[in-house]
Scaffold this motif. Sequence first.
Motif, PDB file in Angstrom:
ATOM      1  N   LEU A  13     -31.804  -8.601   8.454  1.00 27.33           N
ATOM      2  CA  LEU A  13     -31.597  -7.504   7.498  1.00 27.33           C
ATOM      3  C   LEU A  13     -31.886  -6.144   8.126  1.00 27.33           C
ATOM      4  O   LEU A  13     -31.179  -5.177   7.864  1.00 27.33           O
ATOM      5  N   GLY A  14     -32.912  -6.083   8.981  1.00 32.22           N
ATOM      6  CA  GLY A  14     -33.229  -4.837   9.679  1.00 32.22           C
ATOM      7  C   GLY A  14     -32.115  -4.431  10.624  1.00 32.22           C
ATOM      8  O   GLY A  14     -31.723  -3.254  10.677  1.00 32.22           O
ATOM      9  N   LEU A  15     -31.580  -5.406  11.358  1.00 30.80           N
ATOM     10  CA  LEU A  15     -30.475  -5.122  12.273  1.00 30.80           C
ATOM     11  C   LEU A  15     -29.217  -4.707  11.503  1.00 30.80           C
ATOM     12  O   LEU A  15     -28.502  -3.787  11.910  1.00 30.80           O
ATOM     13  N   GLU A  16     -28.974  -5.370  10.388  1.00 34.35           N
ATOM     14  CA  GLU A  16     -27.831  -5.025   9.538  1.00 34.35           C
ATOM     15  C   GLU A  16     -27.953  -3.595   9.011  1.00 34.35           C
ATOM     16  O   GLU A  16     -27.004  -2.820   9.062  1.00 34.35           O
ATOM     17  N   ALA A  50     -27.430  -1.059  11.881  1.00 35.23           N
ATOM     18  CA  ALA A  50     -26.009  -0.914  12.224  1.00 35.23           C
ATOM     19  C   ALA A  50     -25.292  -0.079  11.172  1.00 35.23           C
ATOM     20  O   ALA A  50     -24.445   0.769  11.504  1.00 35.23           O
ATOM     21  N   ASP A  51     -25.651  -0.288   9.929  1.00 32.00           N
ATOM     22  CA  ASP A  51     -25.056   0.478   8.839  1.00 32.00           C
ATOM     23  C   ASP A  51     -25.385   1.969   8.986  1.00 32.00           C
ATOM     24  O   ASP A  51     -24.521   2.825   8.828  1.00 32.00           O
ATOM     25  N   LYS A  52     -26.621   2.279   9.306  1.00 27.51           N
ATOM     26  CA  LYS A  52     -27.034   3.682   9.448  1.00 27.51           C
ATOM     27  C   LYS A  52     -26.415   4.336  10.681  1.00 27.51           C
ATOM     28  O   LYS A  52     -26.192   5.540  10.697  1.00 27.51           O
ATOM     29  N   LYS A  53     -26.145   3.564  11.725  1.00 28.53           N
ATOM     30  CA  LYS A  53     -25.521   4.113  12.928  1.00 28.53           C
ATOM     31  C   LYS A  53     -24.116   4.648  12.640  1.00 28.53           C
ATOM     32  O   LYS A  53     -23.618   5.498  13.349  1.00 28.53           O
ATOM     33  N   ARG A  54     -23.497   4.126  11.572  1.00 27.75           N
ATOM     34  CA  ARG A  54     -22.155   4.578  11.208  1.00 27.75           C
ATOM     35  C   ARG A  54     -22.193   5.940  10.515  1.00 27.75           C
ATOM     36  O   ARG A  54     -21.172   6.605  10.384  1.00 27.75           O
ATOM     37  N   ASN A  80     -30.410  -6.599   1.414  1.00 24.89           N
ATOM     38  CA  ASN A  80     -29.988  -5.202   1.507  1.00 24.89           C
ATOM     39  C   ASN A  80     -29.074  -4.920   0.318  1.00 24.89           C
ATOM     40  O   ASN A  80     -29.559  -4.649  -0.764  1.00 24.89           O
ATOM     41  N   ASP A  81     -27.770  -5.025   0.534  1.00 27.04           N
ATOM     42  CA  ASP A  81     -26.834  -4.717  -0.545  1.00 27.04           C
ATOM     43  C   ASP A  81     -26.674  -5.846  -1.556  1.00 27.04           C
ATOM     44  O   ASP A  81     -26.188  -5.622  -2.661  1.00 27.04           O
ATOM     45  N   CYS A 104     -33.835   0.152  -2.099  1.00 27.29           N
ATOM     46  CA  CYS A 104     -34.672  -0.567  -1.130  1.00 27.29           C
ATOM     47  C   CYS A 104     -33.784  -1.343  -0.172  1.00 27.29           C
ATOM     48  O   CYS A 104     -32.626  -1.634  -0.465  1.00 27.29           O
ATOM     49  N   SER A 105     -34.355  -1.702   0.955  1.00 27.26           N
ATOM     50  CA  SER A 105     -33.673  -2.590   1.886  1.00 27.26           C
ATOM     51  C   SER A 105     -34.711  -3.487   2.526  1.00 27.26           C
ATOM     52  O   SER A 105     -35.877  -3.121   2.649  1.00 27.26           O
TER      53      SER A 105
END
Length: 186
Positions: A171-174, A177-181, A58-59, A116-117
Amino acid sequence: MKPANLGSSVGISKAHDRKELGPAMEEAAKFDRKIVIEEGVGGKNRKAREIECSVLGNDDPKASVAGEIVPSKEFYDYDAKYLDEGSQLVIPAKLTKAEMKRVQALAIAAFQAVDCSGLARVDFLMDPKSRKIFLNEINTMPGFTSISMYPKLWAASSVTYPELISRLIELGLERHADKKRNQYSL
């Protein structure tokens, strides 16, 4: 000439002269309202080398070793990928250490440039004479079968298929969680 948003080399053709340009554009336009016209790499008597690199993350993405497709035809079109036998996969690609590092760095830079992610396979063309490397495309949902380059390149980079699947789930879960913020309304 190729459709902008399609995979598996569907609708791609080469125009070797002005006469072939119109039919090549028409073929690509059958598959997408947007087409991409790129200058050829290599030349009449020199086929471009087709180099691919898998990216995972991801990052802080990482790049696999690069591989090379040696197509059975002029380039790696749909028939060469799925119908004709004779195309070869060379993993790792026969590159110098500096070229391998350059391909990996360019793959990561391309991945990050379009935000990309998870995963992507970044494809390059290399001029066989000058050895200059050109970004060809970013596959944000690359093939993932037993014959696909994406997992093969990671296997050659010491990441097993089960490890790859586990990492992609993480990575999908990460990313979720990032987008939920994020806030999506006022």
